[in-house]
Design a protein around this motif. Structure first.
Motif, mmCIF file in Angstrom:
data_model
loop_
_atom_site.group_PDB
_atom_site.id
_atom_site.type_symbol
_atom_site.label_atom_id
_atom_site.label_comp_id
_atom_site.label_asym_id
_atom_site.label_seq_id
_atom_site.Cartn_x
_atom_site.Cartn_y
_atom_site.Cartn_z
ATOM 1 N N VAL A 124 0.830 -1.211 0.000
ATOM 2 C CA VAL A 124 0.000 0.000 0.000
ATOM 3 C C VAL A 124 0.861 1.255 0.000
ATOM 4 C CG1 VAL A 124 -1.690 1.348 1.314
ATOM 5 C CG2 VAL A 124 -1.927 -1.140 1.151
ATOM 6 N N THR A 150 0.712 5.368 0.638
ATOM 7 C CA THR A 150 -0.109 6.381 1.319
ATOM 8 C C THR A 150 0.494 7.762 1.097
ATOM 9 O OG1 THR A 150 -0.736 4.788 3.024
ATOM 10 C CG2 THR A 150 -1.109 7.118 3.510
ATOM 11 N N GLY A 182 -3.654 0.493 -2.990
ATOM 12 C CA GLY A 182 -2.971 -0.791 -2.943
ATOM 13 C C GLY A 182 -2.510 -1.217 -4.316
ATOM 14 N N SER A 231 -4.804 6.502 0.206
ATOM 15 C CA SER A 231 -3.951 5.331 0.000
ATOM 16 C C SER A 231 -4.396 4.569 -1.235
ATOM 17 C CB SER A 231 -4.009 4.393 1.218
ATOM 18 O OG SER A 231 -3.555 5.039 2.387
#
Length: 217
Positions: free
Chosen positions: A162, A164, A197, A195
């Motif tokens: 992920v 961010t 992924g 965020s």
């Protein structure tokens, strides 16, 4: 709840050593024709490595000049500050791997591209003349962000995949690696985070954060 890992890691040694973005004397920012950044400071009690595109590796030290393909790799006790020729400042956080990819100059406007494989960076990007092009772009394994002039923190967690983003000033364009082509990038404004992924089509919903609270962590 907004994750605090990015802020904590990029600020931890700044607080411990009493440093923030360091001012760079003009004499120290002169670079050769191929150089894209200069090391300003190395803070902390650990070691940061400079891995050249050619494969050689040395310990990072102030005034080293970095070219396309070079990587800065930090341990868990060291942060490194870089200065770009236009005055933009980049602080590479602990446990990070940051690569200088390329730059392109056209009509007095220079666009920079970097990669963050893991860890975090904090950048204060000098504002440029009004253009649609992103002046400063960072790609991660999960997404991409681009700005024309602002301050932000970007983190990529290799364990979760992920990425961010925290915008400290101005706004940042953020999304999947192909968001510009698909026109799915979102604007993350001052005091907002988001965020994304690896493999996700778009970022999460915007969340508010308070920088002053995070600096106490």
């Amino acid at each position: 709840m907004v994750p605090l890992r990015a802020i904590a890691s990029i600020l931890a040694l700044s607080v411990a050593t009493g440093t923030a973005f360091a001012a760079t004397p003009a004499a120290e920012t002169k670079v050769n024709d191929k150089a894209m950044a200069t090391v300003v400071t190395v803070d902390g009690k650990g070691i940061a490595k400079l891995r050249r595109k050619a494969g050689t590796e040395t310990t990072v030290a102030p005034l080293q000049q970095l070219e396309a393909g070079d990587k800065i790799i930090t341990d868990d006790k060291t942060v490194v500050q870089l200065n770009l020729p236009d005055g933009t400042l980049v602080r590479v956080g602990i446990n990070s791997e940051y690569r200088i990819d390329s730059s392109r100059t056209e009509g007095g406007f220079t666009a920079w591209v970097f990669s963050l494989a893991r860890g975090s960076i904090r950048a204060l990007v000098e504002k440029s003349v009004p253009r649609k092009d992103a002046k400063f772009r960072v790609n991660t394994p999960a997404g991409t962000m681009g700005v024309r002039g602002t301050e932000f923190i970007l983190e990529h967690d290799v364990k979760t995949g992920v990425t961010t983003l925290y915008t400290l000033e101005g706004k940042v364009s953020f999304g999947a690696l192909d968001c510009e082509r698909k026109k799915t990038c979102i604007d993350v404004k001052e005091g907002e985070s988001s965020s994304i992924g690896k493999g996700a089509a778009k970022p999460t919903e915007l969340k508010a954060f308070r920088v002053e609270e995070m600096t106490k962590k």
